[in-house]
Design an enzyme around this catalytic site. Sequence first.
Site, PDB file in Angstrom:
ATOM      1  N   CYS A   1       0.833  -1.213   0.000  1.00  0.00           N
ATOM      2  CA  CYS A   1       0.000   0.000   0.000  1.00  0.00           C
ATOM      3  C   CYS A   1       0.869   1.265   0.000  1.00  0.00           C
ATOM      4  CB  CYS A   1      -0.914  -0.036   1.222  1.00  0.00           C
ATOM      5  SG  CYS A   1      -1.716   1.524   1.601  1.00  0.00           S
TER       6      CYS A   1
ATOM      7  N   CYS B   1       0.265   3.761   2.800  1.00  0.00           N
ATOM      8  CA  CYS B   1       0.791   3.205   4.052  1.00  0.00           C
ATOM      9  C   CYS B   1       2.283   3.488   4.177  1.00  0.00           C
ATOM     10  CB  CYS B   1       0.557   1.692   4.096  1.00  0.00           C
ATOM     11  SG  CYS B   1      -1.174   1.185   4.111  1.00  0.00           S
TER      12      CYS B   1
END
Length: 237
Positions: free
Chosen positions: A159, A162
């Site tokens: 991600c 993230c």
Amino acid sequence: MKTAILSLALFFWLSAVSAQVLPADAFDQQLRQTPIPQLLDVRTPGEFGGGHLPNAKNIDYRNAAFRDSLTRLDKNQPVFVYCLSGGRSAQAADILRKDGFSQVYELQGGYLKWTGQQKPVEGVPAKSSVKATALTPNELTKMLAANQLVLVDFYASWCAPCQKMLPIMAQLETKYAGKVTIVKVDADASKELMQAYQVDEIPTLLFIKKGSVANRFIGFQTQETLTSLLDENLVQK
């Protein structure tokens, strides 16, 4: 008699729809057997940038232009749709069917299930060295009983947002050590917990106060936003 006919028609309609919600293996097989597949990833661009199915096209379901983007698709060709865990793709598939797409296949369990079965993906960035934690609902319940303020960060190595938040979360852990429990949860390894808390996008942050979810954040969050939230709740505590 009329009621019986309507019930029978509903049964066959539901059977047809359920047959188009396919587990990863069947979805993969159907995709490979389709000469001209239209594969849609309806997650956010950030999620898509962290990895996706080969040859997928990203059309964000929550984008205001989602429906307009569908006009560029061929209604006469099958459409394959997926998201992170199946929630957004189900809603997207419903729109597609209402718009006249008769062959719409949904990936049951979404990208999490696909990657969990080690199926091919592309666009995955290099893995981070930061260790995330796999948690079960029972383990989190015990943690909440022992800590009044908990910030849960549902994280994945693939991600992109993230990755961007890694230094922010590290600074928060240092600043609020002993005051707020901050835990990073590996989304790929914690599917049961994600389902329990209805998490279907990455990153998702849950601020849990005295055992109840007080705030839910989806997508990248700034340090200012999270600091303000934690400071405010520490005062109220």
